[in-house]
Design a protein around this motif. Structure first.
Motif, mmCIF file in Angstrom:
data_model
loop_
_atom_site.group_PDB
_atom_site.id
_atom_site.type_symbol
_atom_site.label_atom_id
_atom_site.label_comp_id
_atom_site.label_asym_id
_atom_site.label_seq_id
_atom_site.Cartn_x
_atom_site.Cartn_y
_atom_site.Cartn_z
ATOM 1 N N ALA A 434 -86.694 -128.197 56.250
ATOM 2 C CA ALA A 434 -85.550 -129.033 56.471
ATOM 3 C C ALA A 434 -85.667 -130.164 57.603
ATOM 4 O O ALA A 434 -84.619 -130.573 58.366
ATOM 5 C CB ALA A 434 -84.547 -128.041 57.262
ATOM 6 N N ALA A 435 -86.831 -130.734 57.505
ATOM 7 C CA ALA A 435 -87.240 -131.733 58.420
ATOM 8 C C ALA A 435 -86.239 -133.087 58.204
ATOM 9 O O ALA A 435 -85.905 -133.814 59.101
ATOM 10 C CB ALA A 435 -88.740 -132.569 58.057
ATOM 11 N N GLU A 436 -85.903 -133.218 56.943
ATOM 12 C CA GLU A 436 -85.026 -134.243 56.753
ATOM 13 C C GLU A 436 -83.536 -133.958 57.288
ATOM 14 O O GLU A 436 -82.739 -135.112 57.661
ATOM 15 C CB GLU A 436 -84.857 -134.799 55.115
ATOM 16 N N VAL A 437 -83.224 -132.754 57.335
ATOM 17 C CA VAL A 437 -81.857 -132.600 57.699
ATOM 18 C C VAL A 437 -81.993 -132.665 59.310
ATOM 19 O O VAL A 437 -80.861 -133.417 60.066
ATOM 20 C CB VAL A 437 -81.520 -130.947 57.381
ATOM 21 N N ALA A 438 -83.113 -132.459 59.803
ATOM 22 C CA ALA A 438 -83.132 -132.601 61.218
ATOM 23 C C ALA A 438 -83.153 -133.949 61.806
ATOM 24 O O ALA A 438 -82.486 -134.300 62.539
ATOM 25 C CB ALA A 438 -84.436 -131.923 61.894
ATOM 26 N N ALA A 439 -83.643 -134.769 60.956
ATOM 27 C CA ALA A 439 -83.906 -136.201 61.301
ATOM 28 C C ALA A 439 -82.295 -136.962 61.112
ATOM 29 O O ALA A 439 -81.738 -137.784 62.140
ATOM 30 C CB ALA A 439 -84.653 -137.010 60.291
ATOM 31 N N TRP A 440 -81.447 -136.340 59.975
ATOM 32 C CA TRP A 440 -80.227 -136.896 60.009
ATOM 33 C C TRP A 440 -79.308 -136.468 61.223
ATOM 34 O O TRP A 440 -78.194 -137.177 61.641
ATOM 35 C CB TRP A 440 -79.785 -136.504 58.666
ATOM 36 N N LEU A 441 -79.415 -135.310 61.464
ATOM 37 C CA LEU A 441 -78.555 -134.721 62.560
ATOM 38 C C LEU A 441 -78.882 -135.391 63.791
ATOM 39 O O LEU A 441 -77.842 -135.579 64.599
ATOM 40 C CB LEU A 441 -78.676 -133.130 62.764
ATOM 41 N N GLU A 442 -79.966 -135.539 64.058
ATOM 42 C CA GLU A 442 -80.426 -136.591 65.165
ATOM 43 C C GLU A 442 -79.962 -137.716 65.130
ATOM 44 O O GLU A 442 -79.198 -138.271 66.269
ATOM 45 C CB GLU A 442 -81.931 -136.350 65.567
ATOM 46 N N GLN A 443 -80.099 -138.437 64.048
ATOM 47 C CA GLN A 443 -79.544 -139.866 63.995
ATOM 48 C C GLN A 443 -78.037 -139.916 64.108
ATOM 49 O O GLN A 443 -77.651 -140.897 64.626
ATOM 50 C CB GLN A 443 -80.277 -140.421 62.744
#
Length: 549
Positions: A434-443
């Protein structure tokens, strides 16, 4: 009357004069070559271990950090910040406290909270496993015999099965590291004169620590040691007091471990789930036996269907040989126990203990519901280091040095070193789940929410805690009381405004179940496997109370 010595028989020592005086002591530094040789040897050993550590770290990074390893990283982070006994945490059925969690804490002391903590821990654990297996295999051997034993252990354990084996021995804590304190116990049993009267207490403490971290250590450590000690105490002819001490130490370690875990809970520390393993149905035993040999073969790197036709053929033959040698050493050691029962004797105590531990591990695997698929090879991973020690202690000394054996050993070493080099060269880092989800949430400045278990802790660790996701479970979700902390679900402390849904594993929440429980979101974003639902209200009050599952 004694005869008078003649002039020729009288020897007058030459007097030491200032002119003839030289330096007092040996004419040449006899000890210097030995010290130099030891220094060179130590340097080569340390260099080899460093190369192995770096290689295993690269291979470990080929396993993306998942929620289990991330949970361990979060628990260690809590310990590092003063929550010594993990108050408020509910762990899985295996706590890894105070074993690998302390290791994680030490790593995070220098690196901080990040996914690579899991990889560094996995690589260092496997190196420690090899080191302690080599020391336990050495026993009281010296010189060439000691180096042969150490070399056998390294040969057996150096190259894990590609991909499938990497996920077993170089991944999150899941029984692999349990072998470290058990092999340390074997080392203590061999080195008892150095510890004098304290060695039974040290054995008890180390065994108890192993069982606190992993209940499996009771079945493959304490109980086999107690059984072997009891048998030797009854039938052995000599040194019965040693076996009596070991019997008491093994039994006491079980009681001490259970008491320590109970005390931690009473003091407000962590709680653990009861073991999830159960006895299997009799009709499933044949299937488990079939699965058993395949999983042990994976642990030894000898499961050919997983090897394919590429570079893995480099070590397939060597893997098959070491698997066969383990079975031979195991059978030979069990025979010595039979001889002990028949007529007494004093065979290798450590080898007998490890052989019985292997039998217990294999039998428990077949008889339990843990034998589910090839990933369950982690349940019998202790057979790898224990078997390596058995091969070294039981079979290595029987090989007589000759030109043929030196050539065979050299060829085998070249194959294994080549396979290790190729493995490390071809291993490629895998992303955190879920690395892509983490990046989107932080962004998008979404900092607190809930989500499917396999995305939750990984997102928290991936972002260094800047985005926190508490785990949920069930199609219509509720708080997941597993590898989580109770206060994460307290609406008085947190405001959760998003949900991460795992579309592949519905038991951790479905889109329809989330909407049914929490209402319609104001935004939905789909990723490859995951869906993020964003809400305009706090979802925590709508989740059922945190309860045991």
């Amino acid at each position: 009357m004694s005869p008078t010595p003649t002039a020729a028989a009288v020897v007058i020592p030459k007097q030491r004069t200032p002119e003839t005086a030289g330096p007092i002591g040996p004419a040449s530094p006899v000890g210097a070559p030995s010290r130099s040789r030891r220094f060179v040897t130590a340097g080569l050993v340390c260099s080899g271990l460093a190369v192995m550590l770096l290689g295993y770290l690269r291979i470990a990074r080929a396993n993306g950090t998942n929620a289990d390893g991330a949970a361990n990283a979060l628990q260690a982070w809590d310990i590092l910040h003063g929550n010594a006994f993990l108050a408020g945490w509910t762990l899985s059925d295996v706590s890894f406290f105070p074993t690998e969690l302390i290791q994680y804490t030490l790593i995070e002391l220098f690196s901080g909270l990040r996914p690579d903590v899991v990889h560094v821990a996995a690589a260092s654990t496997y190196v420690l496993l090899i080191v302690f297996a080599a020391l336990a295999a050495r026993g009281d051997a010296t010189g060439r015999a000691a180096w042969v034993r150490v070399g056998v252990v390294v040969a057996v354990m150096l190259v894990p099965q590609p991909h499938a084996g990497w996920s077993i021995v170089l991944n999150t804590p899941d029984h692999t590291g349990t072998g470290v304190p058990l092999l340390l116990t074997a080392l203590l049993v061999d080195r008892r004169p150095a510890l004098r009267r304290w060695w039974p207490l040290v054995v008890t403490a180390v065994l108890a620590v192993a069982q606190m971290g992993d209940p499996l250590a009771m079945y493959i450590g304490a109980i086999p040691l107690a059984l072997v000690s009891a048998v030797r105490l009854v039938w052995s002819r000599r040194r019965a007091m040693v076996d009596a001490h070991l019997l008491v130490a093994a039994v006491a370690s079980i009681l001490l471990a259970h008491a320590a875990v109970k005390l931690i809970g009473l003091l407000g520390g962590y709680q653990v789930h009861p073991p999830i393993a159960e006895f299997t149905k009799l009709k499933d035993v044949p299937d488990h036996l079939d699965l058993l040999w395949r999983t042990v073969a994976v642990d030894y790197g000898a499961y050919f269907p997983y090897l394919g036709d590429d570079w893995t053929v480099l070590f397939s033959a060597a893997a098959a040989i070491k698997f066969a040698l383990m079975l031979t050493a195991l059978a030979a050691t069990l025979v010595t126990i039979g001889r002990l029962l028949r007529r007494g004797g004093e065979p290798d105590r450590v080898a007998q203990w490890l052989a019985v531990a292997i039998v217990f591990n294999l039998a428990a695997y077949v008889a339990s519901t843990q034998a589910g698929d090839m990933a369950s090879a982690r349940q019998v991973v202790a057979v790898l280091p224990f078997g390596a020690v058995l091969i070294a202690r039981v079979l290595a000394d029987r090989v007589r040095p000759s030109a043929v054996t030196r050539w065979v050993a050299g060829a085998l070493a070249a194959v294994l070193i080549g396979a290790f080099a190729v493995q490390t060269a071809l291993a490629r880092p895998a992303p955190t789940e879920a690395a892509e989800v983490a990046a989107w949430l932080e962004q998008h400045d979404l900092h607190y929410g809930v989500g499917a278990y396999w995305a939750s802790n990984t997102i928290t660790v991936q972002t260094g805690g800047r985005v926190q996701v508490a785990p949920i479970v069930d199609e219509v979700p509720r708080a997941f009381h597993w590898e989580s902390r109770r206060e994460w679900f307290d609406p008085r402390r947190h405001d959760a405004n998003f949900v991460v849904v795992d579309r592949e594993l519905e038991r951790y929440g479905t889109l329809s179940g989330v909407v049914l429980r929490l209402g319609a979101p104001i935004q939905q974003v789909d990723f490859t496997r995951w869906t993020v639902l964003v809400y305009d209200h706090d979802v925590l009050p709508y989740l059922p109370r945190h309860q045991l599952v």
